[in-house]
Write a protein that holds these residues in place. Structure first.
Motif, PDB file in Angstrom:
ATOM      1  N   THR A  68      -6.526   7.688  12.285  1.00 49.67           N
ATOM      2  CA  THR A  68      -5.385   8.314  11.623  1.00 49.67           C
ATOM      3  C   THR A  68      -4.255   7.307  11.474  1.00 49.67           C
ATOM      4  O   THR A  68      -3.598   7.229  10.435  1.00 49.67           O
ATOM      5  CB  THR A  68      -4.897   9.523  12.443  1.00 49.67           C
ATOM      6  OG1 THR A  68      -6.029  10.278  12.846  1.00 49.67           O
ATOM      7  CG2 THR A  68      -3.956  10.376  11.637  1.00 49.67           C
ATOM      8  N   VAL A  94      -2.182  13.257  13.492  1.00 47.28           N
ATOM      9  CA  VAL A  94      -1.600  13.220  12.149  1.00 47.28           C
ATOM     10  C   VAL A  94      -0.078  13.350  12.270  1.00 47.28           C
ATOM     11  O   VAL A  94       0.424  14.347  12.767  1.00 47.28           O
ATOM     12  CB  VAL A  94      -2.176  14.354  11.266  1.00 47.28           C
ATOM     13  CG1 VAL A  94      -1.464  14.385   9.913  1.00 47.28           C
ATOM     14  CG2 VAL A  94      -3.675  14.173  11.090  1.00 47.28           C
ATOM     15  N   GLN A 106      -0.685  10.850   5.642  1.00 50.27           N
ATOM     16  CA  GLN A 106      -1.943  10.786   6.405  1.00 50.27           C
ATOM     17  C   GLN A 106      -2.765  12.050   6.181  1.00 50.27           C
ATOM     18  O   GLN A 106      -3.977  11.984   5.968  1.00 50.27           O
ATOM     19  CB  GLN A 106      -1.649  10.656   7.906  1.00 50.27           C
ATOM     20  CG  GLN A 106      -1.144   9.301   8.329  1.00 50.27           C
ATOM     21  CD  GLN A 106      -0.709   9.317   9.797  1.00 50.27           C
ATOM     22  OE1 GLN A 106      -0.249  10.331  10.310  1.00 50.27           O
ATOM     23  NE2 GLN A 106      -0.851   8.188  10.451  1.00 50.27           N
TER      24      GLN A 106
END
Ligand code: C2E
Ligand code: MG
Ligand code: MG
Ligand code: MG
Length: 285
Positions: free
Chosen positions: A209, A244, A249
């Motif tokens: 991530t 996240v 993202q």
């Protein structure tokens, strides 16, 4: 204080290391009784469907309200609890609390589909003979359906796992409990091994991530995530992403086909009431 480092050389003791050792010692002696004193509590972090932003469930994350040191995160005491064996009763307590909480969310929101609860399992709990019986008893007592529970096990805990370790997980999976592979992609992922494991969900580690944060994201990482997602889906596994922190993202990971997400962008871990405040629960209920 100086200690001899052999021969005629001397090394000054590192005061910070000393402080850490003292803290560690304090924690070691306080940990065994902390459970009885009711010093642990759980924060919940929502898991969100990347497609429509609705809440899929929440992960239970344990904290220790230490009388002197304040709130300690799990990284400070879980390793210690594992070494001392306290992880078994502590883990059982977390499961009991979290399952009861999930049941109360469900009752309050009268959802058609189950609101899922994710609970982390340490490797010591996997090898403990009471795991299956305890889990069954906890679910029954709370009145929660097994398919509302997801147990998260790290990839490294299952590396080279033989059948004796996998058997309790298989039993739980047969009952309908989902097993997730946590921090996926950090260890020595043996993708062929996945077929052997009773796993339904891959939780992609935060490091992936993080690499989506730059724009444009690293093309190699994009390819890796794309590959993992397509492999996972072809094996009927769902993909959750951790960590996240930005909308960009989330969008990137949604495009890459990830199913659910968790991270500060949606909500930090917090008390159970926070899930009500987010009013995300009502979106599908
Ligand atoms: P984990 O299971 O991988 O949990 C995710 C960790 O990422 C949590 O850290 C969470 O607070 C953090 N996190 C979530 N969203 C974000 C984000 O957007 N950015 C960043 N930087 N971090 C984010 P936490 O709560 O400190 O927990 C650390 C680890 O401790 C967990 O990692 C899990 O392995 C372990 N743990 C937590 N609760 C339990 C438990 O009840 N039993 C066991 N055995 N382990 C636990
Ligand atoms: Mg986890
Ligand atoms: Mg994780
Ligand atoms: Mg992690």
């Amino acid at each position: 204080r100086a200690k001899s480092a052999g021969g005629n050389r001397f090394e000054l003791a590192d005061p910070e290391a000393d402080a850490r050792a003292i803290t560690r010692h304090g924690l070691t002696t306080a940990l065994p009784t902390a459970l009885d004193r009711g010093e642990f509590f759980i924060e919940y972090q929502p898991l969100v469907h990347l497609g429509d932003g609705t809440v899929h469930g929440a992960e239970a994350l344990v904290r220790w309200l230490h009388p002197q040191h304040g709130v300690l995160g799990p990284d400070r005491f879980i390793p210690l609890a594992e070494r001392t064996g306290l992880i078994v009763p502590l883990g059982r307590w977390v499961l009991e609390e979290a399952v009861r909480q999930a049941r109360s969310w469900q009752e309050r929101h009268d959802r058609s589909g189950p609101l899922r609860i994710n609970v982390n399992l340490s490797p010591c709990q996997l090898t403990h003979p009471g795991l299956v019986a305890d889990t069954v008893a906890i679910l029954e007592q709370a009145g929660l359906e097994p398919d509302a529970l997801c147990l998260e096990v790290t990839e490294s805990a299952l590396i080279g796992a033989d059948d004796s370790l996998l058997k309790p997980l298989r039993r739980l999976a047969e009952m309908g409990v989902d097993i997730a592979l946590d921090d996926f992609g950090t260890g020595y992922s043996n993708l062929a091994n996945l077929r052997r494991l009773p796993v339904r969900v891959l939780k992609l580690d935060r490091s992936f991530t993080q690499s989506m944060q730059q724009y444009p994201a690293d093309p190699v990482d994009l390819k890796i995530v794309e590959g993992i997602v397509s492999l996972a889906h072809s094996l009927d596994l769902a993909v959750t992403v951790e960590g996240v922190e930005t909308g960009a993202q989330a969008e990137q990971l949604r495009i890459l086909g990830c199913d659910t997400a968790q991270g500060w962008y949606y909500a930090r871990p917090g008390p159970p009431e926070r899930l009500h405040e987010l009013s995300l629960l009502d979106a599908t209920g």
